[in-house]
Every structure is written in structure tokens, then in C-alpha cells.
Design an enzyme around this catalytic site. Structure first.
Site, short mmCIF file in Angstrom:
data_model
loop_
_atom_site.label_atom_id
_atom_site.label_comp_id
_atom_site.label_asym_id
_atom_site.label_seq_id
_atom_site.Cartn_x
_atom_site.Cartn_y
_atom_site.Cartn_z
N PRO A 66 0.83 -1.21 0.00
CA PRO A 66 0.00 0.00 0.00
C PRO A 66 0.87 1.26 0.00
CG PRO A 66 -0.03 -1.04 2.16
CD PRO A 66 0.70 -1.96 1.24
N HIS A 67 0.42 2.25 -0.75
CA HIS A 67 1.19 3.49 -0.85
C HIS A 67 0.26 4.66 -1.18
CE1 HIS A 67 0.87 1.73 -4.85
NE2 HIS A 67 0.90 2.97 -5.32
N CYS A 68 0.76 5.85 -0.90
CA CYS A 68 0.02 7.06 -1.27
C CYS A 68 1.00 8.22 -1.36
CB CYS A 68 -1.09 7.36 -0.26
SG CYS A 68 -0.51 7.90 1.36
#
Length: 112
Positions: A66-68
Site C-alpha cells: 500500500p502506498h500514497c
């Protein structure tokens, strides 16, 4: 010597969660204050969940990435969660996730 991104404080061992949203929330909540000074953890969590809804980051074999991107972050922030029992994720292979590598990047790096 290079700058270390992953520190002992950024590792959540024994992660127990009913779903990916809860897992991401627990990892973000565990991030130490020095890494997120003046940054709204709830906003970061919302960005991570929004990204996950666009398309799963659970690539299979028990791994999720997961990344942002956030305008509030000026240096990359890395965290790692380990779930011995596995977390239900909408993974590509339909299997639970045991290793979650979470990455929060500065908005200015979004083009890269």
C-alpha cells in the site's frame, strides 16, 4: 552512509486485523511522531484506503504494497506490518496478506 527509511519503531509485528482498512489504520497509528510531525494520520489513512479502492496493492503470495502521495510529507515514510494469521485483502491471488510494506511519499514525487 545512506539514510535509513525503515526503523524498528516503524515495524508492527503481530498485526491482527479483520480487514485491510483496519490493518492500514493500525500501521499508520503506530508510526512514531517524529516521522509525521504536524501530519494528520487520519488524512494519510484516507489516502491509503482511497488508493487501495482504485486497485488492490496486494500482489499475491501474502504481500501487499500500500502506498500514497501526500503534500504534507517531505521525505518518504516506510512502515512494515507482519500478520502471522493473515489479513483479508482483495489480493490478486485471493489469499490473505501476511507482509504489508507501507509507503507514504511526498506529492512532488508523484510524477516519478
Amino acid at each position: 552512509m545512506g539514510h535509513l527509511l525503515l526503523h524498528e519503531e516503524n515495524i508492527v509485528a503481530g498485526l491482527d486485523a479483520l480487514n485491510f482498512k483496519e490493518a492500514l489504520g493500525k500501521i499508520v497509528e503506530a508510526l512514531p511522531g517524529w516521522g509525521l510531525q504536524g501530519i494528520d494520520k487520519q488524512k494519510i489513512l484516507e489516502l491509503l484506503i482511497l488508493r487501495e479502492q482504485i486497485g488492490t496493492t496486494a500482489i499475491g503470495h501474502g504481500i501487499a504494497l500500500p502506498h500514497c502521495f501526500s503534500p504534507e510529507v517531505h521525505e518518504p515514510i516506510v512502515a512494515f506490518g507482519v500478520s502471522p494469521s493473515g489479513v483479508p485483502f482483495p489480493s490478486l491471488d485471493g489469499r490473505p496478506v501476511h507482509f504489508i510494506f507501507l509507503l507514504i511519499l511526498p506529492q512532488k514525487d508523484a510524477a516519478e
